[in-house]
Design a protein around this motif. Structure first.
Motif, PDB file in Angstrom:
ATOM      1  N   PHE A   1       6.355   0.016  14.777  1.00 17.19           N
ATOM      2  CA  PHE A   1       6.983  -1.132  14.133  1.00 17.19           C
ATOM      3  C   PHE A   1       6.162  -1.574  12.927  1.00 17.19           C
ATOM      4  CE2 PHE A   1       5.234  -5.437  15.794  1.00 17.19           C
ATOM      5  CZ  PHE A   1       3.943  -4.947  15.895  1.00 17.19           C
ATOM      6  N   THR A   2       6.713  -2.512  12.166  1.00 14.60           N
ATOM      7  CA  THR A   2       6.019  -3.059  11.001  1.00 14.60           C
ATOM      8  C   THR A   2       5.562  -4.479  11.359  1.00 14.60           C
ATOM      9  OG1 THR A   2       8.155  -3.793  10.138  1.00 14.60           O
ATOM     10  CG2 THR A   2       7.302  -1.707   9.284  1.00 14.60           C
ATOM     11  N   PRO A   3       4.291  -4.655  11.714  1.00 12.94           N
ATOM     12  CA  PRO A   3       3.832  -5.960  12.170  1.00 12.94           C
ATOM     13  C   PRO A   3       3.787  -7.029  11.088  1.00 12.94           C
ATOM     14  CG  PRO A   3       2.004  -4.414  12.013  1.00 12.94           C
ATOM     15  CD  PRO A   3       3.252  -3.624  11.789  1.00 12.94           C
ATOM     16  N   CYS A   4       4.043  -6.648   9.829  1.00 16.33           N
ATOM     17  CA  CYS A   4       4.086  -7.675   8.781  1.00 16.33           C
ATOM     18  C   CYS A   4       5.315  -8.549   8.924  1.00 16.33           C
ATOM     19  CB  CYS A   4       4.058  -7.026   7.403  1.00 16.33           C
ATOM     20  SG  CYS A   4       5.538  -6.076   7.017  1.00 16.33           S
ATOM     21  N   CYS A   5       6.342  -8.067   9.619  1.00 19.66           N
ATOM     22  CA  CYS A   5       7.572  -8.856   9.690  1.00 19.66           C
ATOM     23  C   CYS A   5       8.292  -8.730  11.037  1.00 19.66           C
ATOM     24  CB  CYS A   5       8.523  -8.467   8.565  1.00 19.66           C
ATOM     25  SG  CYS A   5       9.079  -6.764   8.653  1.00 19.66           S
TER      26      CYS A   5
ATOM     27  N   MET B   1      -3.836  -3.044   7.496  1.00 24.34           N
ATOM     28  CA  MET B   1      -3.583  -2.899   6.062  1.00 24.34           C
ATOM     29  C   MET B   1      -2.122  -3.227   5.745  1.00 24.34           C
ATOM     30  SD  MET B   1      -4.086   0.331   3.538  1.00 24.34           S
ATOM     31  CE  MET B   1      -5.622   0.817   4.257  1.00 24.34           C
ATOM     32  N   VAL B   2      -1.892  -4.066   4.750  1.00 27.92           N
ATOM     33  CA  VAL B   2      -0.526  -4.419   4.349  1.00 27.92           C
ATOM     34  C   VAL B   2      -0.371  -4.240   2.847  1.00 27.92           C
ATOM     35  CG1 VAL B   2      -0.085  -6.085   6.210  1.00 27.92           C
ATOM     36  CG2 VAL B   2      -1.141  -6.860   4.086  1.00 27.92           C
ATOM     37  N   SER B   3       0.873  -4.170   2.438  1.00 26.23           N
ATOM     38  CA  SER B   3       1.152  -4.126   0.990  1.00 26.23           C
ATOM     39  C   SER B   3       2.297  -5.077   0.687  1.00 26.23           C
ATOM     40  CB  SER B   3       1.477  -2.701   0.569  1.00 26.23           C
ATOM     41  OG  SER B   3       1.807  -2.658  -0.780  1.00 26.23           O
ATOM     42  N   CYS B   4       3.526  -4.689   1.026  1.00 27.27           N
ATOM     43  CA  CYS B   4       4.673  -5.520   0.635  1.00 27.27           C
ATOM     44  C   CYS B   4       4.827  -6.777   1.484  1.00 27.27           C
ATOM     45  CB  CYS B   4       5.960  -4.705   0.709  1.00 27.27           C
ATOM     46  SG  CYS B   4       6.495  -4.366   2.403  1.00 27.27           S
ATOM     47  N   GLU B   5       4.394  -6.717   2.738  1.00 31.86           N
ATOM     48  CA  GLU B   5       4.571  -7.800   3.716  1.00 31.86           C
ATOM     49  C   GLU B   5       6.029  -8.216   3.862  1.00 31.86           C
ATOM     50  OE1 GLU B   5       1.195 -10.687   3.991  1.00 31.86           O
ATOM     51  OE2 GLU B   5       0.853  -9.947   1.954  1.00 31.86           O
ATOM     52  N   GLN B   6       6.938  -7.276   3.607  1.00 30.34           N
ATOM     53  CA  GLN B   6       8.371  -7.561   3.696  1.00 30.34           C
ATOM     54  C   GLN B   6       9.122  -6.485   4.457  1.00 30.34           C
ATOM     55  OE1 GLN B   6       9.896  -9.404  -0.276  1.00 30.34           O
ATOM     56  NE2 GLN B   6       8.380  -7.876  -0.809  1.00 30.34           N
ATOM     57  N   GLY B   7       8.393  -5.610   5.136  1.00 30.62           N
ATOM     58  CA  GLY B   7       9.087  -4.582   5.897  1.00 30.62           C
ATOM     59  C   GLY B   7       9.715  -3.497   5.050  1.00 30.62           C
ATOM     60  N   VAL B   8       9.192  -3.319   3.844  1.00 28.03           N
ATOM     61  CA  VAL B   8       9.794  -2.362   2.912  1.00 28.03           C
ATOM     62  C   VAL B   8       8.963  -1.088   2.763  1.00 28.03           C
ATOM     63  CG1 VAL B   8      10.472  -2.002   0.497  1.00 28.03           C
ATOM     64  CG2 VAL B   8      10.943  -4.192   1.605  1.00 28.03           C
ATOM     65  N   CYS B   9       7.639  -1.244   2.683  1.00 26.10           N
ATOM     66  CA  CYS B   9       6.817  -0.113   2.206  1.00 26.10           C
ATOM     67  C   CYS B   9       6.278   0.802   3.301  1.00 26.10           C
ATOM     68  CB  CYS B   9       5.651  -0.656   1.389  1.00 26.10           C
ATOM     69  SG  CYS B   9       4.408  -1.517   2.377  1.00 26.10           S
ATOM     70  N   GLY B  10       6.124   0.294   4.516  1.00 28.28           N
ATOM     71  CA  GLY B  10       5.606   1.123   5.602  1.00 28.28           C
ATOM     72  C   GLY B  10       4.092   1.152   5.714  1.00 28.28           C
ATOM     73  N   THR B  11       3.382   0.445   4.846  1.00 30.27           N
ATOM     74  CA  THR B  11       1.911   0.477   4.876  1.00 30.27           C
ATOM     75  C   THR B  11       1.354   0.018   6.227  1.00 30.27           C
ATOM     76  OG1 THR B  11       1.855   0.024   2.525  1.00 30.27           O
ATOM     77  CG2 THR B  11      -0.176  -0.422   3.722  1.00 30.27           C
ATOM     78  N   CYS B  12       1.990  -0.946   6.844  1.00 28.15           N
ATOM     79  CA  CYS B  12       1.424  -1.566   8.052  1.00 28.15           C
ATOM     80  C   CYS B  12       1.888  -0.901   9.354  1.00 28.15           C
ATOM     81  CB  CYS B  12       1.810  -3.046   8.090  1.00 28.15           C
ATOM     82  SG  CYS B  12       3.577  -3.283   8.306  1.00 28.15           S
ATOM     83  N   VAL B  13       2.645   0.172   9.260  1.00 28.75           N
ATOM     84  CA  VAL B  13       3.259   0.758  10.471  1.00 28.75           C
ATOM     85  C   VAL B  13       2.221   0.987  11.576  1.00 28.75           C
ATOM     86  CG1 VAL B  13       4.320   2.876  11.385  1.00 28.75           C
ATOM     87  CG2 VAL B  13       5.228   1.799   9.318  1.00 28.75           C
TER      88      VAL B  13
HETATM   89 FE1  FES Z   1       5.022  -3.157   3.848  1.00 29.68          FE
HETATM   90 FE2  FES Z   1       4.566  -3.994   6.366  1.00 29.68          FE
HETATM   91  S1  FES Z   1       3.306  -4.185   4.657  1.00 29.68           S
HETATM   92  S2  FES Z   1       6.169  -2.738   5.659  1.00 29.68           S
END
Ligand code: FES
Length: 321
Positions: free
Chosen positions: A305-309, A267-279
């Motif tokens: 870690f945040t695998p989105c970035c 699950m992702v949201s910001c895809e920028q390492g900001v929100c923590g959704t993907c931790v």
């Molecule tokens: Fe927001 Fe990875 S989706 S930190």
């Protein structure tokens, strides 16, 4: 846990400064909105599946509206351009309920608020709250030029105007923000809150650490991480601990993209390492953290870690999936 979403109406869209628009979001049925605390943001869902986080900048005692402001960033991947060019008054938007990763510390004797450019949005909300509480604080607000400074009238007409110092990069040298002087002159026990462009935040946080500020008194919120691919990015592998399945992550793909290609949905949201959704928990291997979500201590623990970035320094990461 997935935060609930809300449908809101854009009651007002206004130009606040060069390249900055504000949006007033209200409940579609003239009702009240969920309460929020100073420092909160909402996820705004945009066309094409884009989700962007924007800080709430109105007084947190208000329940009839959420106010956000967006900087037009031509280098963005579409979020800010959609907000500026597509979203208009009367539109409905789907947003998340407010979330807060940038809370005020209740034990702060005094607070120092530093805002760079569009970083004023959560800081303004904090100033409203501190002023209402009667707490001691100073707000330094810096911008490249006066016409780029959003909410200048609101700040100057506020009940806390005497606690605000404005700085302009294109103004006289003596009024520019001297980060070292401000941080070294603060009272012991002061809590620092900073928000703005990455270079500004790095300069502030590095200076605070160099002056011996305890980590627990430093609070920050980035708007978007600098996660563009870096020269020298190398391919590596991720292993799914539960299945043993090994997946290649090419140099030009994120871990989330590589996992998705292999049928593993994170699950992702910001895809920028900001929100923590993907931790995601990391069981083995060394992480190359690219997020701004974790503190430096959390990053050093190397167990999530945040695998989105974020990527790997080692040739393989074993993930608790
Ligand atoms: Fe927001 Fe990875 S989706 S930190």
């Amino acid at each position: 846990m997935v935060a609930s979403t809300l449908v809101v109406r854009v009651a007002r869209k206004a130009k606040e400064a060069r390249d900055i628009c504000s949006f007033e979001l209200v409940a579609t049925e003239n009702g009240t909105l969920p309460a929020f605390s100073a420092g909160s943001h909402v996820d705004v869902h945009l066309l094409g599946g884009l989700v962007r986080q924007y800080s709430l900048c109105n007084d947190p005692s208000e329940t009839h509206r959420y106010a956000i402001a967006v900087l037009r960033d031509p280098a963005s991947r579409g979020g800010s351009l959609a907000m500026h060019d597509v979203v208009k008054e009367g539109d409905t938007l789907t947003i998340s309920a407010p979330k807060n990763h940038f809370t005020l510390a209740h034990d702060a004797k005094t607070s120092l608020l530093l805002a760079g450019g569009i970083g004023i949005t959560p800081i303004l909300c904090m100033a409203e709250r501190l002023a209402k509480l009667g707490d001691e604080f100073t707000l330094h607000y810096t911008a490249r030029a006066r016409d780029r400074m959003a909410f200048i009238d609101r700040v100057q007409r506020s009940s806390f105007a005497d606690k605000v110092v404005l700085h302009f990069d294109d103004g006289a040298a003596e009024q520019r923000l001297d980060i070292n002087a401000v941080l070294s002159g603060a009272k012991t026990g002061t809590h620092l809150y900073v928000c703005g462009p990455k270079g500004f935040m790095d300069a502030v946080l590095n200076s605070a650490r160099a002056h011996g500020w305890p980590e627990a008194q430093l609070h920050w919120e980035f708007f978007a991480a600098d996660i563009t691919a870096r020269a020298g990015d190398r391919p590596f592998e991720v292993q799914i601990a539960s299945s043993g399945h090994v997946i290649d992550v090419p140099a030009d793909q994120t871990v989330v993209q590589a996992l998705l290609r292999a049928g593993v949905d994170v699950m992702v949201s910001c895809e920028q390492g900001v929100c923590g959704t993907c931790v995601t928990r990391v069981l083995h291997g060394e992480v190359d953290h690219r997020d701004v979500y974790f503190t430096s201590e959390e990053q050093e623990r190397n167990d999530q870690f945040t695998p989105c970035c974020s990527r790997a320094k080692s040739s393989r990461l074993v993930l608790d999936l």
